[in-house]
Design a protein around this motif. Structure first.
Motif, mmCIF file in Angstrom:
data_model
loop_
_atom_site.group_PDB
_atom_site.id
_atom_site.type_symbol
_atom_site.label_atom_id
_atom_site.label_comp_id
_atom_site.label_asym_id
_atom_site.label_seq_id
_atom_site.Cartn_x
_atom_site.Cartn_y
_atom_site.Cartn_z
ATOM 1 N N MET A 194 0.686 -1.207 0.069
ATOM 2 C CA MET A 194 -0.085 0.044 0.038
ATOM 3 C C MET A 194 0.926 1.313 0.134
ATOM 4 S SD MET A 194 -2.773 1.088 2.821
ATOM 5 C CE MET A 194 -3.781 2.654 2.522
ATOM 6 N N THR A 195 0.626 2.226 -0.967
ATOM 7 C CA THR A 195 1.447 3.321 -1.041
ATOM 8 C C THR A 195 0.953 4.246 -0.091
ATOM 9 O OG1 THR A 195 1.622 2.863 -3.474
ATOM 10 C CG2 THR A 195 2.276 4.964 -2.765
ATOM 11 N N ARG A 196 1.925 4.838 0.549
ATOM 12 C CA ARG A 196 1.551 5.683 1.584
ATOM 13 C C ARG A 196 1.681 7.261 0.926
ATOM 14 N NH1 ARG A 196 4.994 5.480 7.366
ATOM 15 N NH2 ARG A 196 3.480 3.732 7.342
ATOM 16 N N THR A 197 0.671 8.107 1.367
ATOM 17 C CA THR A 197 0.614 9.392 0.656
ATOM 18 C C THR A 197 1.584 10.472 1.631
ATOM 19 O OG1 THR A 197 -1.722 9.037 0.092
ATOM 20 C CG2 THR A 197 -0.841 11.257 0.174
ATOM 21 N N PRO A 198 2.479 11.143 0.925
ATOM 22 C CA PRO A 198 3.464 11.719 1.669
ATOM 23 C C PRO A 198 2.704 13.005 2.459
ATOM 24 C CG PRO A 198 3.560 12.347 -0.852
ATOM 25 C CD PRO A 198 2.464 11.078 -0.501
ATOM 26 N N ALA A 199 3.255 13.493 3.525
ATOM 27 C CA ALA A 199 2.665 14.452 4.293
ATOM 28 C C ALA A 199 2.634 15.817 3.673
ATOM 29 C CB ALA A 199 3.464 14.707 5.751
ATOM 30 N N THR A 200 1.732 16.645 3.765
ATOM 31 C CA THR A 200 1.475 18.018 3.029
ATOM 32 C C THR A 200 1.684 19.075 4.086
ATOM 33 O OG1 THR A 200 -0.183 17.002 1.652
ATOM 34 C CG2 THR A 200 0.180 19.597 1.793
ATOM 35 N N THR A 201 2.712 19.980 3.811
ATOM 36 C CA THR A 201 3.157 20.973 4.577
ATOM 37 C C THR A 201 2.277 22.103 4.290
ATOM 38 O OG1 THR A 201 5.481 20.102 4.648
ATOM 39 C CG2 THR A 201 5.039 22.519 5.366
ATOM 40 N N VAL A 202 1.651 22.478 5.348
ATOM 41 C CA VAL A 202 0.739 23.914 5.123
ATOM 42 C C VAL A 202 1.467 25.121 5.818
ATOM 43 C CG1 VAL A 202 -1.422 24.735 5.707
ATOM 44 C CG2 VAL A 202 -1.195 22.314 5.331
ATOM 45 N N THR A 203 1.646 26.077 4.713
ATOM 46 C CA THR A 203 2.238 27.262 5.263
ATOM 47 C C THR A 203 1.072 28.418 5.584
ATOM 48 O OG1 THR A 203 4.258 26.665 3.837
ATOM 49 C CG2 THR A 203 3.963 29.287 4.456
ATOM 50 N N ARG A 204 1.332 28.926 6.850
ATOM 51 C CA ARG A 204 0.238 29.873 7.303
ATOM 52 C C ARG A 204 0.518 31.153 6.367
ATOM 53 N NH1 ARG A 204 -1.313 31.340 13.382
ATOM 54 N NH2 ARG A 204 -2.957 32.951 12.837
ATOM 55 N N VAL A 205 -0.378 31.833 5.894
ATOM 56 C CA VAL A 205 -0.367 33.040 5.399
ATOM 57 C C VAL A 205 -0.666 33.994 6.180
ATOM 58 C CG1 VAL A 205 -0.941 34.304 2.918
ATOM 59 C CG2 VAL A 205 -0.494 31.939 3.102
ATOM 60 N N TRP A 206 -0.015 35.057 6.405
ATOM 61 C CA TRP A 206 -0.228 36.167 7.414
ATOM 62 C C TRP A 206 -0.840 37.286 6.677
ATOM 63 C CZ3 TRP A 206 0.065 35.431 12.324
ATOM 64 C CH2 TRP A 206 1.185 34.381 12.958
ATOM 65 N N TRP A 207 -1.757 37.961 7.249
ATOM 66 C CA TRP A 207 -2.522 39.100 6.621
ATOM 67 C C TRP A 207 -3.301 38.996 5.403
ATOM 68 C CZ3 TRP A 207 -2.521 42.681 10.300
ATOM 69 C CH2 TRP A 207 -1.416 42.784 11.183
ATOM 70 N N TRP A 208 -3.744 37.734 5.385
ATOM 71 C CA TRP A 208 -4.368 37.071 4.059
ATOM 72 C C TRP A 208 -5.664 38.054 3.941
ATOM 73 C CZ3 TRP A 208 -9.324 34.906 4.254
ATOM 74 C CH2 TRP A 208 -9.875 34.446 5.349
ATOM 75 N N ARG A 209 -6.425 38.372 5.007
ATOM 76 C CA ARG A 209 -7.595 39.052 4.749
ATOM 77 C C ARG A 209 -7.630 40.530 3.996
ATOM 78 N NH1 ARG A 209 -8.825 36.469 9.667
ATOM 79 N NH2 ARG A 209 -10.680 35.276 9.595
#
Length: 220
Positions: free
Chosen positions: A1-16
């Motif tokens: 079974m192929t394991r899905t690589p972890a996804t890195t989420v980058t927080r975007v400041w002042w996105w509003r």
């Protein structure tokens, strides 16, 4: 079974505050509410803190005007050490003192003196207009320090109260955004009329009804 690589989420400041296709109008409104809220909380804290400090200074000055110092004589020997279990202990003991008031009347009262002061010694006490001994007024650096501490305590409290009100407004605006849409009355009426037409066509004995098998008009 192929394991899905972890996804890195980058927080975007002042996105509003940035233009992007995912930003909604409600996000911009919420950003302005937060900004104005912070400014109001900061302004309210500064104003309330300064007002509290000035009020404390005025109270200290008014008390200094209402009291005055007199030279009194200790009528009985003071104890050599403070009594145990007396609560707040400033290192002094109670003793009876006597002095002559501005009207020439001789007055006596109890005042705090240094332990071990013999009878006949002179001490300085503070009295009020009624001729009673009162604690010494707070003056100088001590008064400035207490006024500053009072302002420092009041300022964050006032700011927190204002921010609490802003938070309620923000929560209310979010609730309006998340409310389910109200169904359109035009669509509802159109759907109702369509359902009525279909029911009339399928009703038995209707001249316009068609056979479900052939699609041809049925005879009455």
């Amino acid at each position: 079974m192929t394991r899905t690589p972890a996804t890195t989420v980058t927080r975007v400041w002042w996105w509003r505050w940035r233009r992007n296709p995912l930003r909604r109008h409600s996000d911009v409104v919420e950003a302005w509410i937060v900004l104005v809220g912070w400014l109001l909380a900061l302004l309210a804290g500064v104003v309330a803190g300064l007002a509290a400090a000035r009020t404390s200074e005025s109270a200290f000055a008014a008390r200094l005007v209402r009291t005055h110092s007199v030279s009194a004589v200790v009528t009985d020997g003071a104890a050599r050490r403070p009594s145990a279990g007396s609560g707040y202990d400033d290192g002094r003991v109670w003793a009876t003192v006597r002095w002559t008031g501005p009207d020439g009347a001789v007055r006596t009262d109890r005042a705090k003196v240094v332990p071990g002061v013999p009878a006949g010694s002179r001490v300085t006490v503070w009295t009020n207009p009624a001729g009673r001994v009162v604690p010494a007024p707070v003056v100088g650096a001590a008064a400035d320090l207490q006024a500053a501490l009072t302002g420092a305590l009041v300022a964050p409290t006032a700011g927190a109260l204002v921010w609490g009100g802003v938070w309620l407004v923000r929560a209310k605006s979010r609730g309006k955004v998340n409310e389910p849409p109200v169904p359109c009355q035009v669509h509802s009426r159109r759907a109702a009329s369509t359902s009525t037409s279909v029911a009339a066509e399928r009703a038995p004995g209707s001249g316009s009804a068609r056979s479900a098998w052939t699609g041809e008009p049925q005879s009455r």
